[in-house]
Design a protein around this motif. Structure first.
Motif, mmCIF file in Angstrom:
data_model
loop_
_atom_site.group_PDB
_atom_site.id
_atom_site.type_symbol
_atom_site.label_atom_id
_atom_site.label_comp_id
_atom_site.label_asym_id
_atom_site.label_seq_id
_atom_site.Cartn_x
_atom_site.Cartn_y
_atom_site.Cartn_z
ATOM 1 N N ASP A 32 1.043 -0.949 -0.197
ATOM 2 C CA ASP A 32 0.329 -0.219 -0.053
ATOM 3 C C ASP A 32 1.144 1.370 -0.129
ATOM 4 O O ASP A 32 1.572 1.288 0.301
ATOM 5 N N PRO A 33 0.487 2.299 -0.887
ATOM 6 C CA PRO A 33 1.031 3.001 -0.972
ATOM 7 C C PRO A 33 1.727 4.235 0.414
ATOM 8 O O PRO A 33 2.914 4.551 0.583
ATOM 9 N N SER A 34 0.716 3.734 1.295
ATOM 10 C CA SER A 34 2.297 5.203 2.916
ATOM 11 C C SER A 34 2.988 4.019 3.281
ATOM 12 O O SER A 34 3.664 4.708 3.812
ATOM 13 N N THR A 35 2.547 2.997 3.092
ATOM 14 C CA THR A 35 3.577 0.981 3.887
ATOM 15 C C THR A 35 5.079 1.877 2.961
ATOM 16 O O THR A 35 5.697 1.655 3.351
ATOM 17 N N SER A 93 3.583 2.886 -9.475
ATOM 18 C CA SER A 93 2.665 2.529 -9.433
ATOM 19 C C SER A 93 1.852 2.181 -10.404
ATOM 20 O O SER A 93 1.779 3.081 -11.379
ATOM 21 N N GLU A 107 -10.691 -0.350 -7.406
ATOM 22 C CA GLU A 107 -9.250 -1.032 -6.852
ATOM 23 C C GLU A 107 -8.404 -0.590 -6.495
ATOM 24 O O GLU A 107 -9.016 0.733 -6.028
ATOM 25 N N SER A 108 -7.825 -0.222 -5.489
ATOM 26 C CA SER A 108 -6.700 -0.175 -4.403
ATOM 27 C C SER A 108 -5.702 -0.273 -5.254
ATOM 28 O O SER A 108 -5.094 -0.742 -6.018
ATOM 29 N N THR A 120 -1.412 1.125 -5.491
ATOM 30 C CA THR A 120 0.014 -0.486 -4.999
ATOM 31 C C THR A 120 0.522 -0.006 -5.274
ATOM 32 O O THR A 120 0.733 0.347 -6.373
ATOM 33 N N THR A 121 2.093 0.185 -4.765
ATOM 34 C CA THR A 121 3.084 0.383 -5.311
ATOM 35 C C THR A 121 4.244 -0.815 -5.237
ATOM 36 O O THR A 121 4.047 -2.129 -4.670
#
Length: 203
Positions: free
Chosen positions: A88-91, A139, A146-147, A149-150
């Protein structure tokens, strides 16, 4: 402990001759060192003389696209990328913000067979050595609900030729004259690079 010339222990060779589970391990000599294996659980393992007792390799998930690992031949080596996707982008941003210096760090890829409890049957056997070049992130586009992702990758080369910037491939006359203004040794290199056999002057 007796000295032996066997690079791969006989027990592992016997296991590989039958149906077996193979563990593939990735080690980067950063500070602190990064230990990942291609599996789902964290397991204690180590490369002799490199990893300390009690080293744990973190499960990096299922191995999907296996890059072709080549050795350095005649000064030429390919670049491969090892990556993790679905973050996930924040992680991913937290990871990139705290990423240690990786350029020039030693990379080891090794393997060993696993027993019925998914534990290593012996020490990790290093098969390939590379040099970390630079990390990249991407990304992929998403559609609908859809969520995002990175994906984070690390470019690695065999030998010491890192790829984050182009290397000098032709030493031309201007380069030579910048150091030695009266030296005409490289005056014909431009024609030589085009496949023309220049007539070298006699001095």
């Amino acid at each position: 402990m007796a000295y032996t010339l066997e690079y791969v222990p006989q027990a592992i060779l016997d296991a590989m001759a039958t149906s077996h589970m193979l563990g593939i391990f990735f080690r980067m000599d950063s500070d602190p060192a990064l230990h990942i294996w291609m599996g789902v659980n964290d397991i204690p393992a180590g490369i002799d003389s490199l990893d300390e007792d009690g080293t744990v390799y973190l499960g990096g998930g299922r191995l999907l696209n296996v890059p072709t690992l080549e050795v350095l031949v005649n000064g030429q080596s390919g670049s491969v990328e090892f990556g993790i996707s679905g973050i996930d982008p924040s992680t991913a941003q937290k990871l990139l913000d705290n990423l240690p210096d990786v350029r020039g760090k030693d990379i080891k890829i090794g393997f060993t067979t696993l027993d019925q409890y998914y534990q290593p049957m012996g020490p990790i056997i290093p098969l390939w050595t590379g040099t970390a070049s630079h990390p990249t992130e991407s990304s992929p586009a998403v559609a609908g609900a859809e969520s995002p992702t990175t994906s984070i990758s690390l470019a690695v080369v065999s030998g010491t030729n890192t790829r984050s910037r182009a290397s000098q491939v032709l030493w031309s006359a201007p380069h030579q004259k910048a150091l030695y203004p009266t030296d005409k040794f490289c005056d014909g290199t431009a024609r030589l690079a085009r496949g023309v056999a220049p007539a070298w002057p006699n001095y």
